[in-house]
Write a protein that holds these residues in place. Structure first.
Motif, PDB file in Angstrom:
ATOM      1  N   UNK A  91       0.832  -1.207   0.000  1.00  0.00           N
ATOM      2  CA  UNK A  91       0.000   0.000   0.000  1.00  0.00           C
ATOM      3  C   UNK A  91       0.866   1.255   0.000  1.00  0.00           C
ATOM      4  N   UNK A  92       1.880   1.268   0.856  1.00  0.00           N
ATOM      5  CA  UNK A  92       2.782   2.421   0.941  1.00  0.00           C
ATOM      6  C   UNK A  92       3.518   2.621  -0.384  1.00  0.00           C
ATOM      7  N   UNK A  93       4.029   1.524  -0.970  1.00  0.00           N
ATOM      8  CA  UNK A  93       4.809   1.631  -2.207  1.00  0.00           C
ATOM      9  C   UNK A  93       3.952   2.089  -3.386  1.00  0.00           C
ATOM     10  N   UNK A  94       2.745   1.544  -3.481  1.00  0.00           N
ATOM     11  CA  UNK A  94       1.845   1.913  -4.585  1.00  0.00           C
ATOM     12  C   UNK A  94       1.466   3.389  -4.498  1.00  0.00           C
ATOM     13  N   UNK A  95       1.056   3.833  -3.321  1.00  0.00           N
ATOM     14  CA  UNK A  95       0.660   5.231  -3.144  1.00  0.00           C
ATOM     15  C   UNK A  95       1.839   6.176  -3.354  1.00  0.00           C
ATOM     16  N   UNK A  96       3.020   5.751  -2.933  1.00  0.00           N
ATOM     17  CA  UNK A  96       4.210   6.578  -3.103  1.00  0.00           C
ATOM     18  C   UNK A  96       4.554   6.721  -4.583  1.00  0.00           C
ATOM     19  N   UNK A  97       4.449   5.630  -5.338  1.00  0.00           N
ATOM     20  CA  UNK A  97       4.782   5.691  -6.762  1.00  0.00           C
ATOM     21  C   UNK A  97       3.755   6.514  -7.535  1.00  0.00           C
ATOM     22  N   UNK A  98       2.475   6.294  -7.267  1.00  0.00           N
ATOM     23  CA  UNK A  98       1.428   7.001  -8.007  1.00  0.00           C
ATOM     24  C   UNK A  98       1.340   8.473  -7.609  1.00  0.00           C
ATOM     25  N   UNK A  99       1.593   8.740  -6.341  1.00  0.00           N
ATOM     26  CA  UNK A  99       1.569  10.118  -5.822  1.00  0.00           C
ATOM     27  C   UNK A  99       0.231  10.798  -6.087  1.00  0.00           C
ATOM     28  N   UNK A 100      -0.829   9.998  -6.114  1.00  0.00           N
ATOM     29  CA  UNK A 100      -2.174  10.533  -6.291  1.00  0.00           C
ATOM     30  C   UNK A 100      -3.152   9.494  -5.781  1.00  0.00           C
ATOM     31  N   UNK A 101      -4.357   9.910  -5.459  1.00  0.00           N
ATOM     32  CA  UNK A 101      -5.345   8.964  -4.943  1.00  0.00           C
ATOM     33  C   UNK A 101      -6.207   8.416  -6.077  1.00  0.00           C
ATOM     34  N   UNK A 102      -6.715   7.215  -5.860  1.00  0.00           N
ATOM     35  CA  UNK A 102      -7.610   6.573  -6.817  1.00  0.00           C
ATOM     36  C   UNK A 102      -8.624   5.774  -6.005  1.00  0.00           C
ATOM     37  N   UNK A 103      -9.923   6.071  -6.154  1.00  0.00           N
ATOM     38  CA  UNK A 103     -10.935   5.406  -5.323  1.00  0.00           C
ATOM     39  C   UNK A 103     -10.893   3.883  -5.405  1.00  0.00           C
ATOM     40  N   UNK A 104     -10.676   3.349  -6.603  1.00  0.00           N
ATOM     41  CA  UNK A 104     -10.641   1.892  -6.760  1.00  0.00           C
ATOM     42  C   UNK A 104      -9.426   1.280  -6.067  1.00  0.00           C
ATOM     43  N   UNK A 105      -8.285   1.950  -6.231  1.00  0.00           N
ATOM     44  CA  UNK A 105      -7.059   1.465  -5.586  1.00  0.00           C
ATOM     45  C   UNK A 105      -7.199   1.570  -4.073  1.00  0.00           C
ATOM     46  N   UNK A 106      -7.735   2.704  -3.597  1.00  0.00           N
ATOM     47  CA  UNK A 106      -7.903   2.893  -2.154  1.00  0.00           C
ATOM     48  C   UNK A 106      -8.834   1.836  -1.575  1.00  0.00           C
ATOM     49  N   UNK A 107      -9.900   1.499  -2.322  1.00  0.00           N
ATOM     50  CA  UNK A 107     -10.835   0.476  -1.837  1.00  0.00           C
ATOM     51  C   UNK A 107     -10.140  -0.873  -1.743  1.00  0.00           C
ATOM     52  N   UNK A 108      -9.337  -1.203  -2.746  1.00  0.00           N
ATOM     53  CA  UNK A 108      -8.617  -2.482  -2.738  1.00  0.00           C
ATOM     54  C   UNK A 108      -7.651  -2.557  -1.557  1.00  0.00           C
ATOM     55  N   UNK A 109      -6.955  -1.461  -1.318  1.00  0.00           N
ATOM     56  CA  UNK A 109      -5.945  -1.447  -0.260  1.00  0.00           C
ATOM     57  C   UNK A 109      -6.545  -1.384   1.146  1.00  0.00           C
ATOM     58  N   UNK A 110      -7.851  -1.147   1.219  1.00  0.00           N
ATOM     59  CA  UNK A 110      -8.509  -1.095   2.530  1.00  0.00           C
ATOM     60  C   UNK A 110      -9.280  -2.377   2.829  1.00  0.00           C
ATOM     61  N   UNK A 111      -9.203  -3.363   1.954  1.00  0.00           N
ATOM     62  CA  UNK A 111      -9.945  -4.606   2.160  1.00  0.00           C
ATOM     63  C   UNK A 111      -9.406  -5.379   3.366  1.00  0.00           C
ATOM     64  N   UNK A 112     -10.331  -5.960   4.094  1.00  0.00           N
ATOM     65  CA  UNK A 112      -9.941  -6.790   5.238  1.00  0.00           C
ATOM     66  C   UNK A 112      -9.533  -8.178   4.763  1.00  0.00           C
ATOM     67  N   UNK A 113      -8.728  -8.840   5.557  1.00  0.00           N
ATOM     68  CA  UNK A 113      -8.297 -10.215   5.290  1.00  0.00           C
ATOM     69  C   UNK A 113      -7.535 -10.358   3.979  1.00  0.00           C
ATOM     70  N   UNK A 114      -6.883  -9.281   3.542  1.00  0.00           N
ATOM     71  CA  UNK A 114      -6.034  -9.357   2.364  1.00  0.00           C
ATOM     72  C   UNK A 114      -4.582  -9.430   2.820  1.00  0.00           C
ATOM     73  N   UNK A 115      -3.764 -10.077   2.010  1.00  0.00           N
ATOM     74  CA  UNK A 115      -2.360 -10.207   2.378  1.00  0.00           C
ATOM     75  C   UNK A 115      -1.484 -10.277   1.154  1.00  0.00           C
ATOM     76  N   UNK A 116      -0.180 -10.265   1.393  1.00  0.00           N
ATOM     77  CA  UNK A 116       0.762 -10.351   0.282  1.00  0.00           C
ATOM     78  C   UNK A 116       0.981  -9.011  -0.385  1.00  0.00           C
ATOM     79  N   UNK A 117       1.894  -9.009  -1.337  1.00  0.00           N
ATOM     80  CA  UNK A 117       2.239  -7.762  -2.034  1.00  0.00           C
ATOM     81  C   UNK A 117       2.258  -7.915  -3.552  1.00  0.00           C
ATOM     82  N   UNK A 118       1.741  -9.041  -4.050  1.00  0.00           N
ATOM     83  CA  UNK A 118       1.894  -9.334  -5.475  1.00  0.00           C
ATOM     84  C   UNK A 118       0.961  -8.547  -6.381  1.00  0.00           C
ATOM     85  N   UNK A 119       0.041  -7.769  -5.811  1.00  0.00           N
ATOM     86  CA  UNK A 119      -0.870  -6.971  -6.641  1.00  0.00           C
ATOM     87  C   UNK A 119      -0.293  -5.601  -6.978  1.00  0.00           C
ATOM     88  N   UNK A 120       0.847  -5.256  -6.404  1.00  0.00           N
ATOM     89  CA  UNK A 120       1.389  -3.907  -6.555  1.00  0.00           C
ATOM     90  C   UNK A 120       1.554  -3.439  -7.987  1.00  0.00           C
TER      91      UNK A 120
END
Length: 302
Positions: free
Chosen positions: A176-205
């Motif tokens: 989440x930190x790396x994606x937001x840092x690279x994009x340097x902008x907000x995106x509702x769909x990305x924010x929703x994905x990164x706020x999901x419960x019971x998610x793990x791993x980093x392969x979606x970056x």
């Protein structure tokens, strides 16, 4: 016996050195799955019994007693620290199962390749076929018994948590930190994905970044492409695990192309070749290379 006493008297640290040597030799063999936790802890228990008996044997000699007491204390501490391992023998499994690839941002053509990885604890050994029959609603890729290394890591993490130290690395949060840092902008769909419960791993970056850049109009894509891979804050593609399972997930919905980190390319090609899958896998070093490859595919799709 006199020779032993003379040796100990000459090298006073020998009992403690022996204790530490036996412990680390055992730990090495345990982590490589050569011995069980039961054997591991039993040897430590023998050391706990051995040093008091040796102290009793030398009580009337001039040999210094403190090093034997120190060896006993060290053996006892190590036994208590490692004893929880006994409860982990043959009862911990990792189950990987299918998750449908997700096009998070519609019409982006970028499909996130994910695999559900579940850890199960049982009182007895798991029968793989029975487990599959009971969970026939899932497409199960693999059922792997935990290695001693995984058991040890889990035990150590649990002990440190008891004293308020969290040793678990949150890969999802770091993604989440790396994606937001690279994009340097907000995106509702990305924010929703990164706020999901019971998610793990980093392969979606990598997929998240590419999807967002397409929505921003940075480049276009009209081809369904499966994407997996972690990224750094600078956009470097970092290799991930469960490559085979993610390729099988892409194949299940008919994706013809997969983009992944260059570090996973050799394994991915082996999987595609051995299973004779109609998929082209493309390895990239960073986000920019991924964009270049997607642009090439859109120019001249095979």
């Amino acid at each position: 016996m006199k020779k032993i006493f003379d040796l100990v008297n000459k090298h006073q640290m020998l009992p403690f050195v022996m204790t530490i040597f036996v412990y680390f030799a055992e730990l090495y063999l345990y982590l490589l799955d050569y011995i069980s936790s039961f054997f591991f802890c039993n040897i430590l228990a023998l050391l706990v019994l051995f040093w008091p008996l040796f102290l009793l044997a030398i009580r009337k000699t001039q040999i210094s007693k403190y090093i034997f007491l120190l060896s006993f204390i060290a053996s006892l501490f190590l036994l208590v620290y490692e004893f929880p391992l006994i409860s982990t023998d043959g009862s911990r499994y990792f189950v990987s199962s299918y998750v449908s690839p997700e096009e998070l941002i519609k019409n982006s053509g970028i499909y996130i390749l994910a695999v559900r990885s579940t850890e199960i604890l049982l009182a007895e050994d798991l029968d793989g076929q029975d487990f599959r029959n009971l969970n026939n609603q899932l497409l199960i890729f693999d059922i792997e018994p935990a290695s001693n290394f995984h058991r040890y890591a889990g035990k150590t993490t649990a002990i440190f948590k008891l004293v308020g130290i969290n040793m678990e690395y949150d890969y999802f949060q770091q993604m989440s930190v790396n994606v937001k840092s690279y994009l340097n902008t907000s995106n509702p769909n990305i924010d929703e994905f990164l706020s999901r419960n019971n998610s793990g791993g980093n392969s979606a970056g990598l997929a998240l970044v590419l999807s967002s850049l397409i929505e921003q109009g940075k480049f276009k894509n009209d081809i369904p492409i499966g994407v997996t891979g972690a990224i750094s804050k600078s956009g470097k593609a970092i290799e991930i695990g469960l490559t085979k399972e993610k390729i099988l997930s892409a194949n299940k919905i008919g994706l013809s192309y997969i983009i992944l980190p260059i570090g996973n390319l050799a394994e991915a090609n082996d999987v595609v070749k051995s299973l004779k899958l109609p998929i082209k896998v493309i390895g990239v070093r960073n986000v920019d290379e991924a964009i270049e490859q997607i642009n090439e595919l859109n120019k001249d799709p095979e």
